[in-house]
Design an enzyme around this catalytic site. Sequence first.
Site, mmCIF file in Angstrom:
data_model
loop_
_atom_site.group_PDB
_atom_site.id
_atom_site.type_symbol
_atom_site.label_atom_id
_atom_site.label_comp_id
_atom_site.label_asym_id
_atom_site.label_seq_id
_atom_site.Cartn_x
_atom_site.Cartn_y
_atom_site.Cartn_z
ATOM 1 N N LYS A 1 0.848 -1.202 0.000
ATOM 2 C CA LYS A 1 0.000 0.000 0.000
ATOM 3 C C LYS A 1 0.879 1.246 0.000
ATOM 4 C CE LYS A 1 -3.945 1.897 2.645
ATOM 5 N NZ LYS A 1 -4.782 1.691 3.858
ATOM 6 N N SER B 1 -9.736 1.689 3.006
ATOM 7 C CA SER B 1 -8.865 2.423 2.118
ATOM 8 C C SER B 1 -7.811 1.588 1.397
ATOM 9 C CB SER B 1 -8.166 3.533 2.903
ATOM 10 O OG SER B 1 -7.275 2.969 3.845
ATOM 11 N N SER C 1 -9.849 -0.615 7.190
ATOM 12 C CA SER C 1 -9.253 -0.417 5.864
ATOM 13 C C SER C 1 -8.541 -1.624 5.270
ATOM 14 C CB SER C 1 -8.286 0.767 5.892
ATOM 15 O OG SER C 1 -9.008 1.981 5.846
#
Lengths: 502, 100
Positions: free
Chosen positions: A80, A155, A179
């Site tokens: 990420k 997210s 997330s």
Amino acid sequence: MTSILDLSAVELRDAIACGELSAVEAARAYLDAIERTEPRVQAFNEVHADRALARAAQIDADRAAGKPLGPLAGVPLAVKDNLCMTHGRTTCSSKMLAEFRAPYTATAVAKLEDAGAVVLGKTNLDEFAMGSSTENSGFRPTRNPWDLSRVPGGSSGGSAAAVAARQCVAALGSDTGGSIRQPAAFCGIVGLKPTYGRVSRFGLVAYGSSLDQIGPLTRDVTDAALLTRAIAGHDRRDSTSVPRDVPDYLASVNKPIEGLRVGLPGEFFSDALDAEIGAAIRAAAGAYESAGAKLVDVSLPHSRIDRDADGKLSSYAVACYYIVAMAEASSNLARYDGVHYGHRTAEKVEDIVELFSRSRAEGFGPEVKRRIMLGSYTLSAGYYDAYYNKALKVRRLIQNDFDRAFEACDVILAPASPTPAFRLGEKTSDPLTMYLADIYTISVNLAGLPGLTVPAALGRDGLPIGMQLIGPVFSEETLFRAARMYEQAGGVRRLTPPAMAP
Amino acid sequence: MSKTIDLDLVRHIGKLSRIALSEQEVGTFAAQLAGILEYFGKLQELDTEGVEPMAHAVQLHNVLADDTPGESLTPEQALANAPDRDGDFFKVPKVIGDSQ
């Protein structure tokens, strides 16, 4: 080549270790897959093809030289893009950091690379991890590989979509209010939010520091155990990481838990929950019972979910979470000042405050602005007690509920989201509606507990349905074993979206 | 969303947050922040008398480390992302007087 993409991380590293497959072949297979599917999925901010191939070649050379290989040798992963790496950019999918090059690498990423993993690139996210759909990315939204008109969740939507689309074997994400777990549910994969303090946050760009944790997104439970083992542990560069031994999760994952007590919180099975998801989780509870587990009713009164007169969902935990997270965000994001790094306005400014204010106005997207502003407000004189301090007290009540529940059960079985993946644009007009996508995951962060999402079923319209297992602090080993029991008892595993098949 | 908060309050919060807001943003945020703050107000329903506030989930106190010098960033690394610099310094526009 097709078969390489079918292998799990454990199978792939075993195949590489015994010479059935080279690390370069594995990296190439995934880079090809990215090339093929990325125009549709848009999971990556940056692909590090040359570096990945060079690192894979090094693994192959080490093997040829008879050197010992790490537990993830040659496994292609994605990271990420709010985790710092000295290679490439670390953007947090924000215009503020569009050109930022980190001077150090996050401990979790360094540990994976030390274990031999091959990082393929950095994945998209909601700007600074603030969002539940990846539509708040400052660059572009990521699509759900199961249905390209739907969001992958957020997210960590880029990481979840990349794993589901077979653009990588597994990925790292971060979870502040769901997330990792919510996008894992939307994309039909496994995702773990470890206990707060289990994994070092050094090099994770801070959002809500008392809530943030780094964790793995994988195709199955065994791979989640492998990755967690690799990234967990104390780090002197994160004083909130807990000095505590890391069990060999992989060694125990196949051992069923005798007499497992599975708690079902009544508050989570209200009419707020999609009927099909409710049915899938009840079926999973039935599978546990058949496998010898005992089902127990538990209660989490302060995580209760109601439907208001106007049909809107409401929950104390959601209000508590957003107050705490936004307060922490307003403080953490004060560092973006247009002076030390990040975007600086090109406009002519009169003074330093105008330089700050213009640079931040241009660099941040609307959701980030909302959260900073609300955090500044709830922390400001006159409102601190009514909002922030009140939320900290409710946070204690939420944790107390879990403590009480875990006297009666070993794990809690819960939904991971109120609905399956929703359509792009469906929730973007009203921020509050988007916040409610986290309704089943946020209390876990507030209480610092580990939560593991695994696929529960495939729904009628071909969208995956996830379920969540929650345990007491540092019970990751129990969660993996309990989740593996479900996989073995006929649960779905290693789902592949039809559109992503080669 | 029908409720709204005072536009001046939104401007004030923008100032506190060091975020320059356009007039259009002030209007949009007034409505959105009002809805969210109303939602936050739900917590007032709960009796929290005598409850200890919880800022952190894991109780770690006084984490101490040996005072041994280790690796740190070089000035060049620290300045590498600076929008503007002057030698080993971050450069900002001239600051005259006391701005608020």
